[in-house]
Scaffold this active site. Structure first.
Site, PDB file in Angstrom:
ATOM      1  N   HIS A 440       0.802  -1.216   0.000  1.00 20.66           N
ATOM      2  CA  HIS A 440       0.000   0.000   0.000  1.00 20.66           C
ATOM      3  C   HIS A 440       0.841   1.275   0.000  1.00 20.66           C
ATOM      4  O   HIS A 440       0.308   2.379  -0.177  1.00 20.66           O
ATOM      5  CB  HIS A 440      -0.940  -0.001   1.211  1.00 20.66           C
ATOM      6  CG  HIS A 440      -2.286   0.563   0.911  1.00 20.66           C
ATOM      7  ND1 HIS A 440      -2.478   1.683   0.135  1.00 20.66           N
ATOM      8  CD2 HIS A 440      -3.533   0.160   1.276  1.00 20.66           C
ATOM      9  CE1 HIS A 440      -3.766   1.966   0.045  1.00 20.66           C
ATOM     10  NE2 HIS A 440      -4.432   1.048   0.728  1.00 20.66           N
ATOM     11  N   ARG A 441       2.145   1.167   0.189  1.00 22.53           N
ATOM     12  CA  ARG A 441       3.004   2.337   0.069  1.00 22.53           C
ATOM     13  C   ARG A 441       3.129   2.786  -1.374  1.00 22.53           C
ATOM     14  O   ARG A 441       3.380   3.964  -1.653  1.00 22.53           O
ATOM     15  CB  ARG A 441       4.397   2.034   0.631  1.00 22.53           C
ATOM     16  CG  ARG A 441       4.438   1.738   2.117  1.00 22.53           C
ATOM     17  CD  ARG A 441       5.812   1.288   2.559  1.00 22.53           C
ATOM     18  NE  ARG A 441       6.230   0.057   1.886  1.00 22.53           N
ATOM     19  CZ  ARG A 441       7.371  -0.578   2.141  1.00 22.53           C
ATOM     20  NH1 ARG A 441       8.198  -0.087   3.075  1.00 22.53           N
ATOM     21  NH2 ARG A 441       7.683  -1.678   1.512  1.00 22.53           N
TER      22      ARG A 441
END
Length: 469
Positions: A440-441
């Site tokens: 999700h980064r």
């Protein structure tokens, strides 16, 4: 003169390896570059060539034993007289070859670690690799350097009796000192090798040999016995626990998975799709002459769909470094493979540049090498995105863990008949479940959804691959 070959660093920051199989025995004649032994590193089984020409004097370690890089594993009598001071050019060349292959750890001071070792595409911090100090088997006389760094002990070479790996009882002693053998039962190395090849667990057998050692006849008798009886006798014998050493591929994989799970914020999305048209496309591809000698499976079209989706959404084919996001405009497609030695993820280099027949051939060859444990280190690193086909185990899907260095992995579940609504009518269709895990980064929910949606759309209607390629 007697020459000693020490375990080399075959690349990728190797610190130790297990001796899998010797191809020579004491008394055998060997030539330069002849394969003498197979070793298992944290990545794969690698064949080592001999840097000397001559006659094998002794095998210093046995099959199944784990040794550190730089530890002596074999001695070779090369036929040269004297102490080597007056050797000819060829002798000097052989010595230079051996010195290039292995580090001299006997008098070397600890050096700054420069390389970043990796496992099946897993990037590891430099500080994560440490040489494991060798545990002495017995108290030794004090030396002038009591605070010496943890390096492999290498005393002056002495002739070693013929190695038990070729018939002598008891564990092999390298250089006359006790070597750490991981066995928990008494059996000769050839018997251990036979049991390993036949899939017989030595801990379940009762030895009939000297001092209760397990013999070849014991292994063959266990193989001939009915499987249910053998299983029942193991439970009746009171064996409540089994201790399996964690090493090699399994150890490195475990470390990489823990590093990934607790460093990258994982998100997993699911999509159930109708793949009836994909299965029909697979059937038709198998009839084409271009695929006559190539295995065609649904995985081929799943791979093509993921490659196409990645080209449409390049951020899903990237690496998070902490300082920047590196977007890869090429696809090294990883395929997770379960092997006897543990999970490995070899990858097809530049899979995006391949035609469908080329991709099918590359996937087939890579899978065969992975199952045989013959993947090269280059094939086990540098992946950019991965597929794990958990459907072959009869499950619908899972939440796959990212390979460190990658930001997405696609899990494919089993394909089975299910009721499905088609044009307002209930029908029986071929259905599977896709699960996409992403970092999700780098990949937010919108991008992850687009990638998964595109893969699903192409598998529901394979013609979309042509339109989007």
């Amino acid at each position: 003169m007697l020459r000693e070959f020490r375990l080399p660093d075959v690349g990728e920051g190797l610190t130790e390896a297990e001796i899998v199989k010797w191809h020579v025995a004491p008394g055998d004649a060997v030539k330069i570059n002849q394969t003498i032994v197979e070793i298992e590193t944290a990545k794969a089984v690698v064949e080592l060539p001999c840097p000397y020409e001559g006659t094998v004097s002794a095998l210093m370690v046995s099959e199944g034993q784990t040794v550190d890089v730089g530890a002596p594993i074999i001695s070779v009598q090369d036929g040269e007289g004297g102490d080597g001071a007056g050797g000819d050019g060829a002798d000097a060349g052989r010595k230079a070859l051996a010195d290039d292959m292995v580090p001299d750890v006997r008098n070397a001071a600890p050096a700054k670690e420069e390389r970043q070792p990796v496992l099946v595409g897993y990037g590891v911090k430099t500080s994560a690799t440490r040489r494991r100090p060798r545990k002495p088997a017995a108290p030794a006389p004090a030396t002038s350097a009591p605070a010496a760094p943890p390096v492999v002990s290498a005393p002056p070479v002495a002739p070693v009796p013929p190695a038990p790996a070729r018939g002598a009882a008891g564990p092999v002693q390298g250089n006359g000192s006790a070597a750490p053998v991981r066995a928990r039962v008494l059996a000769k190395p050839p018997v251990r090798k036979l049991a390993k090849d036949l899939g017989v667990d030595l801990t379940t057998l009762t030895g009939t040999g000297p001092q209760g050692s397990i013999t070849r006849a014991d292994v063959e008798a266990a193989l001939a016995a009915p499987a249910p009886v053998a299983a029942a006798s193991r439970w009746e014998a009171g064996v409540r626990e089994e201790h399996i050493p964690v090493r090699g591929v399994r150890k490195a994989t475990a470390q990489a998975m823990v590093a990934s799970a607790f460093s990258a914020p994982h998100v997993t999305e699911w999509l159930q799709i109708d793949v009836t048209e994909t299965m029909e496309a697979v059937r038709r591809l198998r009839t084409l002459p271009e695929f006559a000698e190539v295995k065609v499976s649904p995985l081929l079209l799943v791979a093509k769909a993921l490659i196409t989706a990645v080209k449409r959404h390049p951020m899903a084919n990237a690496t998070w470094t902490g300082e920047e996001i590196v977007v890869k405009h090429y696809v090294n497609l990883g395929i997770a493979a379960a092997t006897d030695r543990g999970l490995i993820v070899p990858n097809v280099k530049d899979a995006d540049a391949m035609s469908l027949p080329e991709l099918a051939r590359a996937l087939g060859e890579l899978t065969e090498r992975a199952r045989a444990g013959k993947c090269q280190p280059a094939e086990l690193s540098g992946g950019t995105i991965t597929i794990t086909n958990v459907g072959v185990f009869g499950v619908d899907a899972g939440t796959p863990i990212l390979n460190p260095g990658e930001v997405a992995i696609l899990a494919v579940g089993q394909i089975r008949d299910m009721p499905w609504v088609v044009d307002g009518q209930l029908a029986v269709r071929k259905v599977t479940t896709l699960a996409l895990s992403f970092d999700h980064r780098v990949v937010d929910g919108e991008l992850g959804s687009y990638v998964l949606r595109d893969v699903g759309a192409m598998l529901e209607d394979p013609l979309r691959m042509l339109a989007w390629s």
